[in-house]
Design a protein around this motif. Structure first.
Motif, short mmCIF file in Angstrom:
data_model
loop_
_atom_site.label_atom_id
_atom_site.label_comp_id
_atom_site.label_asym_id
_atom_site.label_seq_id
_atom_site.Cartn_x
_atom_site.Cartn_y
_atom_site.Cartn_z
N GLY A 144 -11.37 -8.91 -6.29
CA GLY A 144 -9.90 -8.87 -6.14
C GLY A 144 -9.42 -9.63 -4.93
O GLY A 144 -8.21 -9.69 -4.66
N TRP A 145 -10.35 -10.23 -4.18
CA TRP A 145 -9.97 -10.99 -2.98
C TRP A 145 -9.11 -12.20 -3.36
O TRP A 145 -9.42 -12.93 -4.29
N GLY A 146 -8.00 -12.35 -2.65
CA GLY A 146 -7.10 -13.47 -2.92
C GLY A 146 -6.00 -13.10 -3.89
O GLY A 146 -5.00 -13.79 -3.98
N LYS A 147 -6.22 -11.99 -4.64
CA LYS A 147 -5.20 -11.58 -5.61
C LYS A 147 -4.49 -10.32 -5.13
O LYS A 147 -3.29 -10.17 -5.29
N SER A 148 -5.27 -9.39 -4.57
CA SER A 148 -4.68 -8.12 -4.16
C SER A 148 -4.04 -8.22 -2.78
O SER A 148 -4.74 -8.48 -1.79
N PRO A 149 -2.71 -8.04 -2.71
CA PRO A 149 -2.06 -8.10 -1.38
C PRO A 149 -2.54 -6.95 -0.48
O PRO A 149 -2.56 -7.09 0.74
N GLU A 150 -2.96 -5.84 -1.10
CA GLU A 150 -3.44 -4.69 -0.31
C GLU A 150 -4.73 -5.06 0.44
O GLU A 150 -4.92 -4.70 1.60
N LEU A 151 -5.59 -5.81 -0.26
CA LEU A 151 -6.85 -6.25 0.34
C LEU A 151 -6.55 -7.22 1.50
O LEU A 151 -7.19 -7.16 2.55
N THR A 152 -5.57 -8.09 1.27
CA THR A 152 -5.17 -9.04 2.32
C THR A 152 -4.67 -8.28 3.55
O THR A 152 -4.99 -8.62 4.68
N ASN A 153 -3.90 -7.22 3.27
CA ASN A 153 -3.37 -6.39 4.35
C ASN A 153 -4.50 -5.76 5.17
O ASN A 153 -4.49 -5.77 6.40
N MET A 154 -5.50 -5.25 4.46
CA MET A 154 -6.65 -4.61 5.14
C MET A 154 -7.45 -5.65 5.92
O MET A 154 -7.91 -5.38 7.03
N TYR A 155 -7.58 -6.84 5.35
CA TYR A 155 -8.31 -7.92 6.02
C TYR A 155 -7.60 -8.29 7.33
O TYR A 155 -8.23 -8.42 8.38
N GLN A 156 -6.26 -8.41 7.22
CA GLN A 156 -5.48 -8.76 8.42
C GLN A 156 -5.61 -7.69 9.50
O GLN A 156 -5.70 -7.98 10.68
N HIS A 157 -5.67 -6.43 9.05
CA HIS A 157 -5.82 -5.32 10.00
C HIS A 157 -7.17 -5.41 10.72
O HIS A 157 -7.24 -5.24 11.95
N ASP A 158 -8.24 -5.70 9.96
CA ASP A 158 -9.59 -5.81 10.55
C ASP A 158 -9.68 -6.99 11.52
O ASP A 158 -10.27 -6.87 12.60
N VAL A 159 -9.05 -8.11 11.12
CA VAL A 159 -9.06 -9.29 12.00
C VAL A 159 -8.32 -8.98 13.30
O VAL A 159 -8.80 -9.28 14.40
N ALA A 160 -7.17 -8.31 13.14
CA ALA A 160 -6.36 -7.98 14.33
C ALA A 160 -7.16 -7.06 15.26
O ALA A 160 -7.07 -7.20 16.49
N GLN A 161 -7.93 -6.16 14.68
CA GLN A 161 -8.71 -5.24 15.52
C GLN A 161 -9.73 -5.99 16.37
O GLN A 161 -9.90 -5.70 17.55
N ILE A 162 -10.42 -6.96 15.74
CA ILE A 162 -11.42 -7.74 16.49
C ILE A 162 -10.74 -8.58 17.57
O ILE A 162 -11.17 -8.58 18.73
N VAL A 163 -9.66 -9.25 17.18
CA VAL A 163 -8.96 -10.12 18.14
C VAL A 163 -8.42 -9.29 19.32
O VAL A 163 -8.58 -9.67 20.48
N ASN A 164 -7.83 -8.14 18.99
CA ASN A 164 -7.27 -7.30 20.06
C ASN A 164 -8.36 -6.78 21.00
O ASN A 164 -8.16 -6.65 22.19
#
Lengths: 295, 266
Positions: A144-164
């Motif tokens: 579902g990667w690339g299609k599910s906006p929910e997955l994109t949202n979770m991905y962005q959250h994980d990326v933000a956690q690492i960057v922060n």
């Protein structure tokens, strides 16, 4: 007066930079920081935490070694080489000589901490690159990667956690607090070296005070809360500890920053102020003792 | 030969500096300690119990101010214990690490996960060491509750962390099948700072779940969430207004809510 102090400071810094022991220590620090990224058996967020812990630990440990060793050999070396007589024969006050030496050591510490911090930042940046690549690899293989906006949202959250976690502006506070602690350790070593007759005595005594400083808060608590129950000897011992030894444990607030907790700047300024005033008092005492030392 | 005079004035001056500084120092340090307590930075008191659990080298590390590094080394031992199937040692080491760093969410979260998920699932499927299935299920349950205990103690130490509430919610949802408690945990998590937006919908999703099947409660929670969103948030994609609206509409139809009481009558 300031000109004379700066000349002595510059000379002290140059002498220290030329010393092999201090350079080897600094190299050790850089290696320790670089090696901290080899914790491949733990998860990526733990790796970042470990790198931060080991990076700051290395700066603190190597920094305190540099601070104590560089100060401890200042006066004995000057006495051994008899250069102190030449300097003090000139219109240079003892207080200016001592302050110049101390400023030189502070410059050395600034240089060492700056170099180790740059290495630390580089390792953190590398860790962030690795972490982001790992997170992306995880999500790319998720159905579902690339299609599910929910997955994109979770991905962005994980990326933000690492960057922060990596680009935490509070790391500046942590490095400043470590530096303040090192300056205090150098001032303690300076005080001891003014009455000590050997390098080893200064190193061991300062290390002892430094370690006891981490337990000073416990001694103070016992003295203030259970002082009445203690014997006269115990009470006196605890009182002396509480009144004379600096509270190094307060600086373990750095651990909170490394754990990702918010430490307000006003508290950091309070600690930096404490360190500055304590250093001033230690230097004043050093000067008073050094003034009547027979040379 | 001239007699060397002892520098009494200078000694008196040193004594004066010390005497003046000592009370200021004491008051300043007490103030710093109070500030750190108010900020919930309890620090670590090296008790006899903690000393007994740490080796001599690690104790010196803690006393020298390298508590985080000591905790990291102990944490690496948790991984080693996992590889050797030493569950009780893992449990003890997780307790030790979290005692050393009670404000590190990472250790509470991963510690709870190790016990409640990894150990529990391994024990449940470990027919080699325990052929009796009932016994295995019992042991698995035991480790789930040990993990839950880690989360609960973590929350006590870090009341503003959404992550531990979320993890506890996941545990109730996926390992214990308690959707009411899961909904409650997700609800608490969503109200804490830094919580991801998707957590807001989880309590209602839990209640509408086929196992909980409390549609009225789910409907209430969806409505509550919808009315809590500001007009600006309702326009943001991140808040999933379409999903909220479709869930409310669906439940209004299922529950046969009278038209005049519906959020979306049309």
């Amino acid at each position: 007066m300031i000109g004379r102090i700066l000349v002595i400071a510059r000379n002290t810094l140059l002498e220290a930079v030329r010393q092999k022991v201090l350079n080897v220590l600094l190299l050790f620090g850089l290696v320790m920081i670089a090696a901290s990224s080899y914790f491949s058996q733990v998860a990526i967020d733990q790796q970042i935490k470990f790198v931060k812990d080991f990076g700051c630990g290395a700066i603190g440990l190597i920094g305190v070694c540099i601070a104590i060793l560089s100060v401890a050999q200042l006066l004995p070396q000057e006495l051994h080489n008899r250069t102190i007589y030449t300097i003090l024969a000139k219109p240079v006050r003892r207080s200016e000589f001592l302050l110049g030496k101390f400023v030189g050591v502070v410059l050395l510490l600034t240089l060492s901490v700056a170099l180790m911090s740059i290495a630390f930042a580089a390792v953190l940046w590398w860790q962030e690159t690795q972490g982001l690549a790992a997170v992306q690899a995880d999500y790319v293989h998720t159905p579902g990667w690339g299609k599910s906006p929910e997955l994109t949202n979770m991905y962005q959250h994980d990326v933000a956690q690492i960057v922060n976690q990596v680009r935490d502006p509070q790391m500046v506070e942590a490095i400043l607090l470590i530096f303040a602690k090192l300056v205090m350790a150098a001032a303690m070593a300076m005080l001891v070296s003014t009455f000590s007759t050997s390098f080893i005595f200064t190193v061991i005594t300062t290390c002892g005070i430094y370690l006891i400083g981490h337990m000073e808060s416990a001694a103070r608590d016992v003295w203030l809360s259970h002082g009445a129950q203690a014997t006269f000897g115990q009470g006196l011992f605890l009182e002396m500890l509480s009144l004379l030894v600096p509270d190094m444990n307060s600086f373990t607030i750095v651990d909170e920053i490394l754990d990702g907790n918010v430490v307000p700047w006003w508290h950091t300024w309070n600690l930096l102020g404490y360190s500055a005033v304590y250093t001033g008092v230690l230097l004043a005492l050093s000067e008073l003792i050094f003034e009547f030392r027979e040379i | 030969m001239t007699a060397v005079r002892f520098p009494w004035p200078r000694v008196a001056l040193i004594a004066l500096v010390v005497c003046l500084w000592a009370p200021i120092k004491l008051a300043w340090e007490i103030g710093l300690e109070r500030q750190q307590d108010e900020l919930r930075y309890h620090g670590v008191v090296v008790t006899r119990q903690l000393r007994d659990q740490l080796s001599q080298g690690l104790t010196i590390g803690v006393l020298a101010g390298f508590r985080n590094i000591v905790a990291d080394f102990v944490w690496l031992d948790v991984t080693v214990a996992w590889e050797k199937y030493e569950w009780f040692k893992m449990d003890a080491l997780i307790n030790l690490v979290t005692s050393l760093e009670p404000r590190s969410i990472l250790f509470w979260d991963n510690g709870g996960w190790q016990l409640a998920w990894n150990v529990s699932i391994f024990v449940k499927d470990d027919v080699v060491h325990q052929p009796n299935e009932l016994r295995r299920l019992h042991d698995a349950r035991f480790w789930i509750y040990r993990g839950l205990d880690v989360y609960q103690r973590g929350i006590e130490n870090n009341p503003t962390s959404y992550k531990l509430w979320e993890s506890m919610g996941q545990l109730y949802q996926n390992r214990l099948g308690d959707y009411y408690r899961a909904a409650w945990c997700y609800g608490r998590a969503s109200q804490l700072p830094g919580a991801p937006v998707y957590l807001e919908r989880f309590p209602a999703i839990m209640m509408g779940n086929q196992f909980a099947h409390d549609d009225w409660k789910a409907y209430e929670l969806w409505k509550e969430l919808w009315f809590r969103l500001t007009p600006a948030q309702r326009l943001e994609k991140a808040h999933w207004q379409e999903k909220i609206i479709s869930n409310i509409r669906q439940l209004e139809n299922t529950l046969k809510v009278p038209r005049e009481k519906r959020v979306f009558p049309n």
